[in-house]
Design an enzyme around this catalytic site. Structure first.
Site, short mmCIF file in Angstrom:
data_model
loop_
_atom_site.label_atom_id
_atom_site.label_comp_id
_atom_site.label_asym_id
_atom_site.label_seq_id
_atom_site.Cartn_x
_atom_site.Cartn_y
_atom_site.Cartn_z
N HIS A 20 -25.08 18.89 -18.02
CA HIS A 20 -25.55 18.04 -16.92
C HIS A 20 -25.38 18.68 -15.54
O HIS A 20 -24.80 18.09 -14.62
CB HIS A 20 -24.85 16.68 -16.96
CG HIS A 20 -25.47 15.72 -17.92
ND1 HIS A 20 -26.81 15.40 -17.91
CD2 HIS A 20 -24.93 14.99 -18.94
CE1 HIS A 20 -27.07 14.53 -18.87
NE2 HIS A 20 -25.95 14.26 -19.51
N ASP A 47 -29.15 18.40 -22.90
CA ASP A 47 -28.84 17.81 -21.59
C ASP A 47 -28.18 18.85 -20.69
O ASP A 47 -27.09 18.63 -20.14
CB ASP A 47 -27.96 16.57 -21.73
CG ASP A 47 -28.76 15.32 -22.09
OD1 ASP A 47 -29.98 15.44 -22.31
OD2 ASP A 47 -28.16 14.24 -22.16
N ASN A 73 -32.32 14.33 -24.34
CA ASN A 73 -33.18 13.28 -23.80
C ASN A 73 -33.49 13.50 -22.31
O ASN A 73 -34.54 13.11 -21.82
CB ASN A 73 -32.58 11.90 -24.03
CG ASN A 73 -31.24 11.70 -23.34
OD1 ASN A 73 -30.31 12.49 -23.53
ND2 ASN A 73 -31.11 10.65 -22.55
N HIS A 74 -32.60 14.18 -21.59
CA HIS A 74 -32.85 14.42 -20.17
C HIS A 74 -33.91 15.49 -19.97
O HIS A 74 -34.72 15.39 -19.03
CB HIS A 74 -31.55 14.76 -19.45
CG HIS A 74 -30.71 13.54 -19.21
ND1 HIS A 74 -30.70 12.87 -18.03
CD2 HIS A 74 -29.88 12.86 -20.05
CE1 HIS A 74 -29.90 11.82 -18.11
NE2 HIS A 74 -29.39 11.80 -19.34
#
Length: 220
Positions: A20, A47, A73-74
């Site tokens: 992230h 991610d 998913n990001h």
């Protein structure tokens, strides 16, 4: 859709949780274990981006020969907003922004899109790596009950949380172990043969980096 990796006979393999956009934190963890980019391999549960200001640089990790990530998913939210069928739509844009894509507002729009376009071919939905004679699968969120059903991909690979919400310890068939991220846990945990390693680096400052051999010892 799925990439398979032979055993690494030259160095070590590591798994890392959801990064992230925390590039400095990742670099600190790699330095702590003496990661050798010429011999060692890093396997990411996806991610790489969002919520962190160094997301663009983290996305570029997908292009490094020593880094092997799966799609999270990001990355898919970014794809939908910038490259997918609904690109440019307020709905796709807002969904990405709400889920941490605001870092892209401070970067050149074309640069983000170009990097995403380059990175996506290196972000399959699943990977499989041989570690000391055992097959370890990697998906972002939730594997199927039988690893043979990992393709064609389902939304569960990117978004699923059913197994961890139920505390389901049923082993995934057809694979020795599976490593996932997506759901934040206080410390790495295992349900059956599924290992959860997302420790919420973007808000806890704790990024899990674990050597593959050590992870498999937990199953012994």
């Amino acid at each position: 859709m799925i990439q398979r990796h032979d055993a690494n006979h030259q160095g070590r393999d590591f798994f890392v949780g959801d990064v992230h956009g925390q590039l400095a934190l990742l670099q600190t963890e790699l330095e702590a274990v003496g990661f050798d980019r010429k011999r060692d391999r890093l396997f990411s549960v996806g991610d790489l981006i969002d919520r962190g200001s160094e997301s663009l640089a983290c996305l570029s990790l997908a292009l490094e020969p020593w880094c092997h990530a799966v799609c999270g998913n990001h990355e898919m939210l970014a794809f939908d907003a910038l490259l997918g069928e609904n690109r440019g739509s307020p709905q796709a844009h807002d969904a990405w922004m709400i889920n941490g894509g605001t870092w892209a507002m401070t970067a050149a729009h074309g640069e983000v899109r170009a990097m995403l376009q380059r990175a996506l071919p290196h972000l399959p939905y699943a990977r499989e790596v041989m570690v000391e004679g055992r097959r370890v699968g990697i998906v972002h969120a939730e594997p199927p009950a039988d690893w043979r059903d990992v393709m064609p991909p389902s939304q569960a690979l990117l978004w699923g949380r059913t197994r961890i919400m139920k505390g389901d310890e049923t082993p995934v068939k057809g694979i020795d172990a599976v490593v996932v991220g997506h759901t934040i846990v206080q410390r790495p945990m295992r349900l059956g043969n599924v290992h959860y390693i997302d420790t919420g680096a973007f808000n806890t400052g704790k990024l899990t980096l674990i050597e593959a051999r050590d992870l498999l010892r937990e199953d012994a």
